[in-house]
Enzyme design. Sequence first.
Site, mmCIF file in Angstrom:
data_model
loop_
_atom_site.group_PDB
_atom_site.id
_atom_site.type_symbol
_atom_site.label_atom_id
_atom_site.label_comp_id
_atom_site.label_asym_id
_atom_site.label_seq_id
_atom_site.Cartn_x
_atom_site.Cartn_y
_atom_site.Cartn_z
ATOM 1 N N ASP B 16 0.818 -1.217 0.000
ATOM 2 C CA ASP B 16 0.000 0.000 0.000
ATOM 3 C C ASP B 16 0.847 1.261 0.000
ATOM 4 O O ASP B 16 0.698 2.131 -0.867
ATOM 5 C CB ASP B 16 -0.903 0.054 1.242
ATOM 6 C CG ASP B 16 -2.095 -0.884 1.142
ATOM 7 O OD1 ASP B 16 -2.170 -1.656 0.173
ATOM 8 O OD2 ASP B 16 -2.921 -0.833 2.052
ATOM 9 N N ARG B 96 -2.467 4.831 16.705
ATOM 10 C CA ARG B 96 -2.567 5.844 15.650
ATOM 11 C C ARG B 96 -2.264 7.253 16.152
ATOM 12 O O ARG B 96 -1.532 7.992 15.496
ATOM 13 C CB ARG B 96 -3.965 5.804 15.021
ATOM 14 C CG ARG B 96 -4.280 4.506 14.285
ATOM 15 C CD ARG B 96 -3.293 4.233 13.197
ATOM 16 N NE ARG B 96 -3.504 2.940 12.561
ATOM 17 C CZ ARG B 96 -2.574 2.008 12.460
ATOM 18 N NH1 ARG B 96 -1.355 2.194 12.959
ATOM 19 N NH2 ARG B 96 -2.827 0.876 11.836
ATOM 20 N N ASP B 125 -9.132 4.026 11.316
ATOM 21 C CA ASP B 125 -7.773 4.551 11.421
ATOM 22 C C ASP B 125 -7.593 5.890 10.727
ATOM 23 O O ASP B 125 -6.832 6.742 11.175
ATOM 24 C CB ASP B 125 -6.773 3.530 10.881
ATOM 25 C CG ASP B 125 -6.574 2.391 11.864
ATOM 26 O OD1 ASP B 125 -6.923 2.569 13.049
ATOM 27 O OD2 ASP B 125 -6.087 1.332 11.447
ATOM 28 N N SER B 177 -6.265 -9.169 6.760
ATOM 29 C CA SER B 177 -5.767 -7.822 6.975
ATOM 30 C C SER B 177 -5.342 -7.720 8.438
ATOM 31 O O SER B 177 -6.111 -8.058 9.334
ATOM 32 C CB SER B 177 -6.902 -6.831 6.667
ATOM 33 O OG SER B 177 -6.585 -5.566 7.154
#
Lengths: 407, 407, 407, 407
Positions: B16, B96, B125, B177
């Site tokens: 990604d 995060r 997120d 994931s």
Amino acid sequence: MNKYNKVVLAYSGGLDTSVIIQWLKENYGCEVIAVCGNVGQDSELEGLEERALKTGASKLYIEDLTDEFVNDYIFPTIKAGAIYEGKYLLGTSFARPIIGKRLVEIAKKEGADAICHGCTGKGNDQVRFELAVKAFDPNMKIIAPWRIWDIKSREDEIEYAEKNNIQIKINKETNYSKDMNLWHLSHEGLDLEDPANEPKYDKILELSKTIENAPDTPTYITLDFEKGIPVSLNGEKLSGVEIIKKLNKIGGENGIGITDMVENRLVGMKSRGVYETPGGTILYQAHKNLEELCLDKETAHYKEMVSLKFADIVYNGQWYTPLREALSAFVDKTQENVTGTIKLKLYKGNIVNAGMTSPYSLYSEEYATFGEDAVYNQKDSAGFINLFGLPLVVNAKMKSKTKGEGK
Amino acid sequence: MNKYNKVVLAYSGGLDTSVIIQWLKENYGCEVIAVCGNVGQDSELEGLEERALKTGASKLYIEDLTDEFVNDYIFPTIKAGAIYEGKYLLGTSFARPIIGKRLVEIAKKEGADAICHGCTGKGNDQVRFELAVKAFDPNMKIIAPWRIWDIKSREDEIEYAEKNNIQIKINKETNYSKDMNLWHLSHEGLDLEDPANEPKYDKILELSKTIENAPDTPTYITLDFEKGIPVSLNGEKLSGVEIIKKLNKIGGENGIGITDMVENRLVGMKSRGVYETPGGTILYQAHKNLEELCLDKETAHYKEMVSLKFADIVYNGQWYTPLREALSAFVDKTQENVTGTIKLKLYKGNIVNAGMTSPYSLYSEEYATFGEDAVYNQKDSAGFINLFGLPLVVNAKMKSKTKGEGK
Amino acid sequence: MNKYNKVVLAYSGGLDTSVIIQWLKENYGCEVIAVCGNVGQDSELEGLEERALKTGASKLYIEDLTDEFVNDYIFPTIKAGAIYEGKYLLGTSFARPIIGKRLVEIAKKEGADAICHGCTGKGNDQVRFELAVKAFDPNMKIIAPWRIWDIKSREDEIEYAEKNNIQIKINKETNYSKDMNLWHLSHEGLDLEDPANEPKYDKILELSKTIENAPDTPTYITLDFEKGIPVSLNGEKLSGVEIIKKLNKIGGENGIGITDMVENRLVGMKSRGVYETPGGTILYQAHKNLEELCLDKETAHYKEMVSLKFADIVYNGQWYTPLREALSAFVDKTQENVTGTIKLKLYKGNIVNAGMTSPYSLYSEEYATFGEDAVYNQKDSAGFINLFGLPLVVNAKMKSKTKGEGK
Amino acid sequence: MNKYNKVVLAYSGGLDTSVIIQWLKENYGCEVIAVCGNVGQDSELEGLEERALKTGASKLYIEDLTDEFVNDYIFPTIKAGAIYEGKYLLGTSFARPIIGKRLVEIAKKEGADAICHGCTGKGNDQVRFELAVKAFDPNMKIIAPWRIWDIKSREDEIEYAEKNNIQIKINKETNYSKDMNLWHLSHEGLDLEDPANEPKYDKILELSKTIENAPDTPTYITLDFEKGIPVSLNGEKLSGVEIIKKLNKIGGENGIGITDMVENRLVGMKSRGVYETPGGTILYQAHKNLEELCLDKETAHYKEMVSLKFADIVYNGQWYTPLREALSAFVDKTQENVTGTIKLKLYKGNIVNAGMTSPYSLYSEEYATFGEDAVYNQKDSAGFINLFGLPLVVNAKMKSKTKGEGK
């Protein structure tokens, strides 16, 4: 001391309540009506009438309250998701009100002028019994011998029993203090009184195997719920009582639902206990899982708060209060779609989610996944975040304007 | 489209973020500064700089945030007892904000005009990253490629990578994931997307053995806490990072801390995931047990409500808000006496309390037991119950007066 | 841009919605069905059909929603005691959902493919309208011109109207932004936009006299409630609509219910407004007073928390959610005995309690007074205090034992 | 009966505590140390020492607690925004703990073996005093004559006083039962005991004019706050005590802060009282208004819940508890930016906001207004609403799928 003609006694057949019969007659010259509310402690009921009469009661009522207990007390509490202090499933707490209510009904029928219970003055149960009595007959007199008599220990009690020729098999061995019903079995006392001690589960457990001794192969079960209530087990439609009994057996076999905690009593001190709630623990977990599918987020989150209050209310014996009823109205409304099937794996103390389905599921694979879908436009997130985050922006701008003087 | 000169990118080294580097350069003609915040996913950091530069970044920052992560994010959350929806220990949620904060610091230092992240438009997120950025620089531009580009799937991504000659080992196999850090490892996707499916733990678990494969003999551990924070394990003083690492190993070995849940995302839909939090689960349980000894009832009960809010706040990425800070002030005050030693038995997924002690314990064997003591007079209970139950009496009398017309 | 054939428009007859009719036809080539939901802004309805047709609508629905508004939205909110941020009685908030619901019903009947409203992109009303639409038809398209068109100010609007020959009497004077219905009238804008400014009540107020100009002699009124709902005024049985109309007149005359506040909008910023809610303020106060008599303490205190949530929910436009319904179930249960008579004195902005009675009153002169009574034994207090205070004793003893090391 | 050598008595100089001195000496043969805690009832302190000694006390302490009362009890409660049952500003509630604490300090210094107070057995004050004593000396004996002696009425008391030749001016007229301090004056008893009676304010009020008799011209005042605490009045820096005194005068003159309520006592029954809190009511209102500017929404809304709990805690006399301290830690954190200036108009019972400013204001005219601005993009609202409303969409789709079987 007051004078009473006829006293209704919450009777179990153990040493305590046998001694109380004699003590009541001796001190008040009253007739004693013994009442045993059956909330699932079945095996203890055999020979009870004989024992009651032999020790001085004029009559014994054995009231089968199990169905009512499950439907009107246990299930509303499961639906509420109420857990006291994160651990205790309220097994004793909601058994007292139902018995207290029945005591009042019998007292009225019998024309009794007082109700007596054998709870000590240091526990929660005295409160739970007496609040139930007050709720149904605010003028009824209540006698709590442990708060007023001179007996201060088990030794005193045995001595009194022997002196008064109370014919009851007395177990002189010390033992944990226990409370058993369809829902649970609690243990207090002895070495448990020091929280530094690890519980001797080999000696304590009666409903359950230890987790070490549970089988090496897992057991799978399936539970169907309708509007928050369990209605069938492994595909078989069963009454609430039957479901709990079967789950107690299956759960106990797999070492499920053993809890060790220091809890805060209503009367101001902490106590330490071990609880066995094999079936109940499974039902709570299954119900919680199903709610994950069927409740929307705002309802689920607010209900978490309501659960805390509901647990306090039940623990404190405030079952028959307007607040408990209003909380139940809230809860019942939330349960309208809590219908579905839960599969669980039970294995050595663990309850593992093994899949769940509901016709009212609010989960959507389409929305949840990474890719595109018809409803959810990922570009919307940008707008959402900008507005959701606006207060942080405003705050940050204020702070930079006040040159960091502010917070 | 906006024009940017220099963009700071939250970089992991996976497909990604590698693709994003290229896409940013192509679309904005900007320089890309890659930043990898290390919050405990150590093994993935090797060779990262080479990869970042090779795929087009002009620079890579690897920021070791592990100590700060533990002390300023994890421990405050443990102290708060915050658990999202009864199950999730917030492992991704509080990772995060710390990274987002560091991104802003580097962006300012580098004179960057935008911050970019690789989160999808459907998850939490993106919110957590962007709220952190807004809190520290309300004027900073944010780029979220997944919300704006034409790449809509993993296949699109791989195609783009190949077309642009992005030299990265691409794993074409589908996979769950995942999000990994010192605290936890999460799994989503594939067969987990249907809640009817039992998770294939044999394939999923990476930090933990399955409960079936965990050892047949229990492991005992001892944890010391000071003011709500773990300070030593098995008698050895250790840093927070070390304690968590060791507990992850011990806990994982014993199959501890595996959770399967359907959760409510902030952005409005439900998702299903499996979490591994071996060490964290042990710390939460140990801390909770110690609080049973050291917190008085009213504080403990109110804190249960605060925990719910704290969990929401953390889950929603609102770490840097006045409310989170005020809740932490509450929590810290409650922790002043949460000091003591917890012994636990770990066995096949179970964490069993094996005794606890505290110099600040509010438990008193003397008060809790059945018999007489110097402080607690059992006769006091009668008065307590009469006043505590007075509202029920008043209510019952009102009802009988209104002849049952009222409720 | 999407293509639509028939659009249902929430229509008021003012400049905004007149311009929108033209804009919709111009941009989508669609037929426009205008719908005016009457929630008590009666006087504005005269000549409305003519105006709607003249400005381009193909049809006008005038829907009388007043009774439904009062019974299904206002009264449940009074019963809940919901006040937003301590001041705002939610007058606009609960008017939007009822109109939104009717819009969907008409859209379905008409076979329309979109619903349009004239709310700006910065306010709460867009959310409230759209959530109502989503609840009743999750697939219905929604058009919010203010979020998409090029008109950015009143001047732009007037220019557009003139250019398109929209025949509507345009008031070029600037004016406060207002929202009026049976329950309230709100004012925003102009000098109110600076919270440093004292509101110019002489210019602002329309429903009420200023407190200075209110009569020098008080007005006494009597309100009867049944299960939390007002049923008669000054002894006369009246519909809810009539009671509110009459109270608006009486209250307005006495300067009651004028509020000035800075409130937090759902969309992230603060705004400042002045509200006139003369009748509503009286009803809230009367209902609150009656609850003091009829609710027991635990219910009343928990309901205070529920009121806060209920207010948020209503303010946020979440009327048609499972949580609002469950909260209403709670509230309704609490209201079963909220029946009685409240006498109030209204005088220059003040609502003064002038006596109250209820057949379900839980107040007892006998218990409250100083002297002896049959139920309450003052000696019981000693026991109550000892148990209620036991946690403080335990804490104090722990602290003295740890020599003040602890807290 | 216990035996005591030296008893410290909370002394006011009225009939009750004068009689108690005699009764203590007669029943325990003890020395009596009288302690008068001055919390602002100044005028009553003249001649007090002479009276105390003449009626049998061996010593009188007059403790000036006003500054401590304001800074450590009143201001934390204002900051918390705590109001009991929506009306009561806790004037008596937080005065008891400070006196109770001082009693313990003096008892320790004097080597006394008991503390005595003159509260009845039916009120809250006995609890508040005794909890304070328990918190600071868990072993101190407490004597509450009203719970144990034979005096059951004012007539009994007067008879006892005359028989024992207690030289105190006795007011034989019946009168309201009052409690006065710097913060407030409360009234109970007589005709107030029937909630159906309108209070006779002409006879009751002592600090305030009736609203009818208040001046016909408004009074404007300005208050400056720093971190939630009032620091100046009309531009003049003043101590907390001075601000409250001046506001009492100004507020009383304008008929501000008169409350009539039926409240729920801690000890289980309802009581009815009238409170005068002129200055306090102004401070609460001013502080609330300022928070509207300076607190973000999430903090403000959560604090509303905390306020409710804080009020309960204070009302219940639980000032010296870990929970009160933790709640105060929360509150203090929220107040860091509650700094600014509030202008108010006082007029015949009304407190009207007349403008406010703060350097930490989170209000932004730019965002709030209708038009375009640099930060807020109205198009973002569409995304926000779509995500915020997603749960309603999901719910509606589920319902249509289950063909209305579900809710």
